[in-house]
Design an enzyme around this catalytic site. Structure first.
Site, short mmCIF file in Angstrom:
data_model
loop_
_atom_site.label_atom_id
_atom_site.label_comp_id
_atom_site.label_asym_id
_atom_site.label_seq_id
_atom_site.Cartn_x
_atom_site.Cartn_y
_atom_site.Cartn_z
N ASP A 177 2.72 0.89 -2.77
CA ASP A 177 3.50 -0.33 -2.52
C ASP A 177 2.59 -1.43 -3.02
O ASP A 177 1.58 -1.75 -2.37
CB ASP A 177 3.81 -0.50 -1.03
N HIS A 178 2.92 -2.00 -4.19
CA HIS A 178 1.93 -2.88 -4.82
C HIS A 178 1.66 -4.14 -4.00
O HIS A 178 0.64 -4.78 -4.20
CB HIS A 178 2.31 -3.20 -6.27
N HIS A 240 8.46 -3.27 1.03
CA HIS A 240 7.51 -4.38 0.90
C HIS A 240 7.44 -5.26 2.15
O HIS A 240 6.37 -5.54 2.68
CB HIS A 240 7.88 -5.27 -0.29
#
Ligand code: NAP
Length: 484
Positions: A177-178, A240
């Site tokens: 999950d950047h 996110h």
């Protein structure tokens, strides 16, 4: 302050989907930046793998183009690029067939870190995992990196976890999950757990509420067919925004260790109350003078998928009982902005005859566009004129003290890929976290589907449906202005 880049061990990184959009826009430019910073050793190898019939030379040309397009010219010198391209290789591989696998095996070296980035659709994860093992390519400690979306609901996420677990142990699975790789997200943890100042106030007694916003100005673009089956809840909130919520709300882990951190995040997800429909606002962007509507973008005139969602969450535990967390995310909004705002309560009594709201400190942690943190504090307005108070932002980005290190901080993908090579899973989602997030999400979606709830239209370039503002007004609060 001197930069402290510590090179990672030599590695072989195979990028399945090496010809795709994500690899070209994010993964390869990120590796290039780590290479020129000296963190990626020259002996490292990056092996692109996809069905396209390319050789090393053809792929190097493609990579050079991608790097030139996505790295600033002052860093992307031809000398740097030529050195980087020596680390690039390509093997044509079909995830669904037997073509190319033995050639890939022949390219792998013994004794170096092995990592396999699955930058392909999730429908191929099982095939890749299975063939990496059946062809004896991935060793015992090989890492795999998987991208979102991780499932469409709890059942599919469980099935995906089970498929990966059949071939790789959890400690070698890196679910990206950047958002977790952002500098400020880690700074949030440093701020909370590396200082005495904030943690005693970080609870329902002193925090009025928390706002988490991820706003985009773009529409769904070319992702229409995927997005229309997902919507903002599945595409953004389940992953996110949930991750940002967890890091904001979790208890202090006993140490900064992958499982200690992820155990605490999991407890937050499990403590989330079910959200009733009146606490949720779903929207869909309308057409603008020059922009198509959501329905036109996804080519589905009857779509009931939301491109915007705002919701009020409560966490049922001692720390947060009674403190709402307001989340909102949407496309085609007024500004591109991702931030977490901790809104502290007002002082219990004002000795200054201050207007309402003054002295209610506000800590904002901005993930984009300009990563940074500031704390709104109330001070005396300088100069004569008596005891007049003003609110001023205390910039906690510390650019002056940290100089170039702030400006040159690696971006999320750079940090996360290096963490994969280092074998550090702290900033990656564990399988049970992902499942718990779906277990919370599924019944909410099921409820609006059962009632055939339609999203509300909103103007492009606005802040979303008016009802989202009303959601806050009902509680005597308002959203932070959407501005960059
Ligand atoms: P994409 O542009 O469609 O690329 C897909 C890649 O997979 C191509 O390199 C394709 O190359 C390869 N591929 C397809 N079928 C294959 C097969 N049978 N065997 C081997 N390779 C195959 O997709 P993307 O946008 O890069 O996305 C990749 C993954 O990342 C997806 O899961 C996506 O949801 C996720 N993701 C993407 C983004 C983004 O910004 N793009 C952001 C977050 C997550 P060939 O056609 O040459 O085989």
């Amino acid at each position: 302050m001197a930069s402290r880049v510590i090179p990672v061990e030599p590695f072989d990184l195979v990028i399945f989907g090496g010809t795709g959009d994500l690899a070209q826009r994010k993964i390869l430019p990120s590796l290039f930046r780590r290479f020129i910073e000296g963190q990626m050793p020259p002996e490292a190898r990056i092996i692109g793998a996809a069905r396209s019939a390319l050789d090393d030379r053809g792929y190097r040309e493609m990579v050079a183009e991608a790097v030139r397009a996505h790295v600033s010219p002052h860093r992307c010198t031809e000398k740097n690029l030529a050195a980087f391209l020596k680390t690039i290789f390509y093997v044509p591989v079909d995830a669904r067939g037997e073509t190319g696998w033995e050639a890939l095996k022949a390219r792998m070296r013994p004794g170096v870190v092995q990592a396999f980035y699955f930058s392909v659709g999730p429908g191929l994860f099982g095939d890749l995992a299975q063939r990496l093992k059946s062809h004896a390519i991935a060793g015992e400690t090989a890492r795999i990196v998987v991208e979102k979306p991780f499932g469409h609901d709890l059942a599919s996420a469980r099935a995906l976890n089970a498929t990966l677990a059949a071939h790789f142990r959890e400690q070698y699975i890196y679910r990206i999950d950047h958002y977790l790789g952002k500098e400020t997200v880690q700074n949030l943890m440093a701020l909370r757990f590396g200082n005495m100042l904030f943690e005693p106030l970080w609870n329902a007694q002193y925090v009025d509420h928390v706002q988490i916003t991820v706003a985009e100005t773009v529409g769904v673009g070319g992702r229409g067919s995927y997005y229309d089956h997902a919507g903002a809840m599945r595409d953004m909130v389940q992953n996110h925004l949930m991750q940002l919520l967890c890091l904001t709300a979790m208890e202090p882990p006993s140490k900064f260790d992958p499982d200690a951190v992820r155990d605490e995040k999991l407890k937050v997800i499990r403590a989330l109350k079910h959200v009733e429909l009146p606490e949720i606002v779903r929207g869909q962007y309308l057409a603008g003078p020059d922009t198509p509507s959501y329905r036109e973008d996804v080519d589905n005139p009857d779509s009931t998928t939301e491109s915007y969602i705002a919701l009020k969450l409560e966490i049922a535990n001692w720390r947060w009982n009674g403190t709402p967390f307001y989340l909102r995310t949407g496309k085609r909004l007024k500004a591109r902005l991702s931030e977490i705002v901790i809104q502290f309560k007002e002082p219990p009594h004002s000795i200054f005859d201050s207007p309402p709201g003054q002295g209610a400190n506000e800590l904002s942690i901005r993930l984009q566009p300009d990563e940074g943190m500031d704390l709104k504090v109330t001070i005396k307005e300088p100069g004569p004129g008596g005891m007049r108070l003003i609110d001023v932002p205390l910039d906690m980005t510390f650019a002056e003290a940290l100089g170039e290190e702030v400006a040159d901080a690696p971006d999320a993908y750079e940090r996360l890929i290096m963490d994969v090579i280092r074998g550090n899973q702290t900033l990656f989602m564990r399988g049970d976290e992902v499942e718990a997030a779906w277990a919370w999400t599924d019944p909410i979606i099921a409820e609006w589907e059962a009632r055939d709830q339609r999203p509300l239209g909103y103007e492009p370039g606005s802040t979303g449906p008016e009802e989202a503002a009303i959601l806050m007004h009902r509680d005597g609060r308002r959203w932070r202005e959407l501005k960059t």
